[in-house]
Design a protein around this motif. Structure first.
Motif, PDB file in Angstrom:
ATOM      1  N   SER A  31       0.856  -1.179   0.000  1.00  0.00           N
ATOM      2  CA  SER A  31       0.000   0.000   0.000  1.00  0.00           C
ATOM      3  C   SER A  31       0.894   1.231   0.000  1.00  0.00           C
ATOM      4  N   ILE A  32       0.673   2.120  -0.957  1.00  0.00           N
ATOM      5  CA  ILE A  32       1.440   3.364  -1.065  1.00  0.00           C
ATOM      6  C   ILE A  32       0.479   4.510  -0.791  1.00  0.00           C
ATOM      7  N   ILE A  49       3.744  -1.215   3.862  1.00  0.00           N
ATOM      8  CA  ILE A  49       3.256   0.160   3.788  1.00  0.00           C
ATOM      9  C   ILE A  49       4.402   1.073   3.367  1.00  0.00           C
ATOM     10  N   ILE A  50       4.160   1.831   2.317  1.00  0.00           N
ATOM     11  CA  ILE A  50       5.126   2.818   1.860  1.00  0.00           C
ATOM     12  C   ILE A  50       4.477   4.192   1.976  1.00  0.00           C
ATOM     13  N   ILE A  51       5.094   5.045   2.770  1.00  0.00           N
ATOM     14  CA  ILE A  51       4.624   6.419   2.971  1.00  0.00           C
ATOM     15  C   ILE A  51       5.447   7.310   2.049  1.00  0.00           C
ATOM     16  N   TYR A  69       6.772   0.742   8.692  1.00  0.00           N
ATOM     17  CA  TYR A  69       6.447   1.411   7.438  1.00  0.00           C
ATOM     18  C   TYR A  69       7.756   1.887   6.816  1.00  0.00           C
ATOM     19  N   ILE A  70       7.729   2.047   5.512  1.00  0.00           N
ATOM     20  CA  ILE A  70       8.882   2.567   4.787  1.00  0.00           C
ATOM     21  C   ILE A  70       8.535   3.969   4.307  1.00  0.00           C
ATOM     22  N   PHE A  71       9.454   4.894   4.483  1.00  0.00           N
ATOM     23  CA  PHE A  71       9.242   6.243   3.992  1.00  0.00           C
ATOM     24  C   PHE A  71      10.176   6.490   2.807  1.00  0.00           C
TER      25      PHE A  71
END
Length: 74
Positions: A31-32, A49-51, A69-71
């Motif tokens: 999910s982006i 999860i990609i922020i 989460y990954i930023f």
């Protein structure tokens, strides 16, 4: 939209906005989002999860620092 223009075969926007969330999350593994609460829902479904936004980086600072989460900056 910029991201979809770069990767048109990888990004689905129409279905993402029209399918029931349980159907959508059963079709994907990532999910982006910028700062949407959808990140929390996606996490419950076990998605990565990609922020992508600075606002989201602030909102989800703890989860990003925990590695949940990954930023990324786009």
């Amino acid at each position: 939209m910029e991201f979809k223009n770069i990767f048109p075969e990888k990004i689905e926007i129409d279905e993402a906005n029209h399918l029931p969330i349980y159907e959508l999350y059963n079709r994907t593994s990532i999910s982006i989002t910028d700062y949407s609460g959808a990140a929390i829902e996606a996490e419950e479904f076990g998605l990565k999860i990609i922020i992508i936004g600075e606002k989201g980086a602030g909102i989800y600072k703890e989860k990003i620092s925990q590695g949940k989460y990954i930023f990324v900056i786009i």
